[in-house]
Design a protein around this motif. Structure first.
Motif, PDB file in Angstrom:
ATOM      1  N   ARG A 225       0.811  -1.214   0.000  1.00 17.60           N
ATOM      2  CA  ARG A 225       0.000   0.000   0.000  1.00 17.60           C
ATOM      3  C   ARG A 225       0.849   1.270   0.000  1.00 17.60           C
ATOM      4  NH1 ARG A 225      -3.256  -1.277   5.320  1.00 17.60           N
ATOM      5  NH2 ARG A 225      -1.109  -1.795   5.859  1.00 17.60           N
ATOM      6  N   GLY A 226       2.171   1.097   0.002  1.00 13.11           N
ATOM      7  CA  GLY A 226       3.048   2.260   0.013  1.00 13.11           C
ATOM      8  C   GLY A 226       3.299   2.817   1.395  1.00 13.11           C
ATOM      9  N   THR A 227       3.008   2.021   2.428  1.00 15.90           N
ATOM     10  CA  THR A 227       3.219   2.463   3.810  1.00 15.90           C
ATOM     11  C   THR A 227       4.584   1.992   4.306  1.00 15.90           C
ATOM     12  OG1 THR A 227       0.840   2.259   4.252  1.00 15.90           O
ATOM     13  CG2 THR A 227       2.320   2.367   6.161  1.00 15.90           C
ATOM     14  N   PRO A 228       5.405   2.907   4.855  1.00 14.79           N
ATOM     15  CA  PRO A 228       6.715   2.488   5.396  1.00 14.79           C
ATOM     16  C   PRO A 228       6.540   1.451   6.494  1.00 14.79           C
ATOM     17  CG  PRO A 228       6.636   4.868   5.131  1.00 14.79           C
ATOM     18  CD  PRO A 228       5.228   4.368   4.910  1.00 14.79           C
ATOM     19  N   VAL A 229       7.237   0.328   6.342  1.00 20.64           N
ATOM     20  CA  VAL A 229       7.077  -0.759   7.321  1.00 20.64           C
ATOM     21  C   VAL A 229       8.370  -1.106   8.053  1.00 20.64           C
ATOM     22  CG1 VAL A 229       5.082  -1.817   6.228  1.00 20.64           C
ATOM     23  CG2 VAL A 229       7.379  -2.466   5.482  1.00 20.64           C
ATOM     24  N   ALA A 230       9.511  -0.678   7.524  1.00 14.90           N
ATOM     25  CA  ALA A 230      10.776  -0.993   8.190  1.00 14.90           C
ATOM     26  C   ALA A 230      11.829   0.046   7.823  1.00 14.90           C
ATOM     27  CB  ALA A 230      11.267  -2.381   7.817  1.00 14.90           C
ATOM     28  N   LEU A 231      12.684   0.346   8.791  1.00 19.78           N
ATOM     29  CA  LEU A 231      13.752   1.318   8.595  1.00 19.78           C
ATOM     30  C   LEU A 231      14.997   0.820   9.323  1.00 19.78           C
ATOM     31  CD1 LEU A 231      14.150   4.327   7.450  1.00 19.78           C
ATOM     32  CD2 LEU A 231      14.039   4.989   9.862  1.00 19.78           C
ATOM     33  N   VAL A 232      16.142   0.968   8.673  1.00 23.00           N
ATOM     34  CA  VAL A 232      17.422   0.596   9.269  1.00 23.00           C
ATOM     35  C   VAL A 232      18.301   1.834   9.299  1.00 23.00           C
ATOM     36  CG1 VAL A 232      19.512  -0.772   8.962  1.00 23.00           C
ATOM     37  CG2 VAL A 232      17.291  -1.807   8.526  1.00 23.00           C
ATOM     38  N   GLU A 233      18.916   2.101  10.443  1.00 23.62           N
ATOM     39  CA  GLU A 233      19.793   3.269  10.587  1.00 23.62           C
ATOM     40  C   GLU A 233      21.200   2.807  10.940  1.00 23.62           C
ATOM     41  OE1 GLU A 233      20.394   7.187  13.459  1.00 23.62           O
ATOM     42  OE2 GLU A 233      18.363   6.427  13.093  1.00 23.62           O
ATOM     43  N   SER A 234      22.187   3.315  10.200  1.00 27.46           N
ATOM     44  CA  SER A 234      23.575   2.900  10.410  1.00 27.46           C
ATOM     45  C   SER A 234      24.498   4.107  10.349  1.00 27.46           C
ATOM     46  CB  SER A 234      23.979   1.889   9.330  1.00 27.46           C
ATOM     47  OG  SER A 234      25.360   1.589   9.399  1.00 27.46           O
ATOM     48  N   ASP A 235      25.556   4.054  11.171  1.00 25.25           N
ATOM     49  CA  ASP A 235      26.595   5.082  11.109  1.00 25.25           C
ATOM     50  C   ASP A 235      27.921   4.466  10.651  1.00 25.25           C
ATOM     51  OD1 ASP A 235      27.293   3.623  13.321  1.00 25.25           O
ATOM     52  OD2 ASP A 235      27.199   5.280  14.741  1.00 25.25           O
ATOM     53  N   SER A 236      27.847   3.303  10.015  1.00 20.15           N
ATOM     54  CA  SER A 236      29.037   2.624   9.506  1.00 20.15           C
ATOM     55  C   SER A 236      29.627   3.395   8.326  1.00 20.15           C
ATOM     56  CB  SER A 236      28.681   1.206   9.066  1.00 20.15           C
ATOM     57  OG  SER A 236      29.666   0.663   8.214  1.00 20.15           O
ATOM     58  N   ALA A 237      30.949   3.556   8.326  1.00 20.39           N
ATOM     59  CA  ALA A 237      31.615   4.269   7.235  1.00 20.39           C
ATOM     60  C   ALA A 237      31.459   3.526   5.914  1.00 20.39           C
ATOM     61  CB  ALA A 237      33.094   4.455   7.563  1.00 20.39           C
ATOM     62  N   SER A 238      31.508   2.194   5.949  1.00 21.56           N
ATOM     63  CA  SER A 238      31.378   1.425   4.711  1.00 21.56           C
ATOM     64  C   SER A 238      29.955   1.499   4.166  1.00 21.56           C
ATOM     65  CB  SER A 238      31.783  -0.035   4.948  1.00 21.56           C
ATOM     66  OG  SER A 238      30.987  -0.627   5.948  1.00 21.56           O
ATOM     67  N   VAL A 239      28.968   1.527   5.048  1.00 19.68           N
ATOM     68  CA  VAL A 239      27.580   1.667   4.609  1.00 19.68           C
ATOM     69  C   VAL A 239      27.370   3.055   4.012  1.00 19.68           C
ATOM     70  CG1 VAL A 239      25.170   1.750   5.356  1.00 19.68           C
ATOM     71  CG2 VAL A 239      26.691  -0.008   6.272  1.00 19.68           C
TER      72      VAL A 239
END
Length: 259
Positions: A225-239
């Motif tokens: 339906r276009g609804t955000p269902v998951a989010l990942v947050e990273s502070d990794s330099a390689s990411v």
């Protein structure tokens, strides 16, 4: 299934026994003290591993030690288990990401924070993204859905941005179309483009939400339906390096709204 793999997969104690022996030779008493297993179970495991050639004794009653094969088996099986654990943590994101479009090694996100929409907190991913954006001076992101509060925040940041602020937004074509059909969104979009406070682009098909906020990276997915269902947050330099390259690739393939 390979007999050795099946043998290890049936018991956590067996791989733990190999891990303990990576520390160096151990006698039966030491192994029993370290493992959650009965003496009978431990004895059977040692005998079986000796048959496989994973461990050895120099003489009867001497400590057990890993062979080169045993060390290899322990290393590779532990690597597999770590990968499965990462996959389990990231499942809310990865199950909705296409393998053709998501070319980041999931292991790079092993230490990332995962935020999933739940019945109790259905907007958790959106709220996390807005919080991170509010704390950032530099904003570069893919807009894959239209969310009222999120869009309002972006335009508020644009209006209050410093001259040196970096704000680049790549809109999915469907998002750009929806914004142009809404009088309020359309006016905000035209004003922002005219003021030159933000660089807007339109891409025909963005694969997921991606945001580079100062030194942080956010990755997100939506449901049918276009609804955000998951989010990942990273502070990794390689990411961050991967995200920067990915953002640039899609931005360069997009059409600028200027002119």
């Amino acid at each position: 299934m390979n007999e050795e793999i099946e043998y290890l997969a049936r018991s956590d104690t067996r791989i733990e026994l190999l891990r303990v022996l990576t520390e160096g030779p151990k006698g039966r008493r030491d192994l029993h003290d370290r493992l959650d297993a009965s003496r009978t179970t431990l004895s059977r495991s040692l005998d079986r591993m000796a048959e496989f050639g994973w461990i050895e004794q120099q003489s009867n009653g001497s400590p057990y030690r890993l062979t080169a094969l045993g060390a290899h088996i322990e290393r590779e099986f532990s690597h597999l288990l770590e990968g499965l654990e990462v996959g389990d943590r990231l499942a809310p994101l990865l199950r909705r990401a296409s393998v053709d479009e998501f070319d980041l090694d999931p292991r790079e996100l092993a230490d990332a924070d995962v935020v999933e929409a739940t019945a109790e907190q259905p907007l958790a991913p959106v709220e996390r993204a807005m919080k991170a954006r509010a704390q950032s001076d530099s904003i570069r992101e893919f807009a894959t859905v239209v969310m009222q509060e999120s869009a309002d925040q972006i335009h508020e940041r644009i209006e209050n941005a410093d001259a040196d602020a970096t704000i680049e937004v790549v809109l999915d074509a469907s998002v750009a179309s929806s914004m142009r059909e809404d009088d309020e969104y359309s006016a905000d979009l035209e004003r922002a483009v005219a003021d030159g406070a933000v660089d807007y682009y339109v891409h025909e098909n963005l694969p997921y939400l991606l945001a580079l906020l100062d030194e942080r990276v956010l990755l997100g997915v939506v449901d049918e339906r276009g609804t955000p269902v998951a989010l990942v947050e990273s502070d990794s330099a390689s990411v961050y390096e991967w995200a920067e390259q990915t953002f640039k690739r899609y931005r360069d393939a997009a059409e600028s709204l200027v002119g």
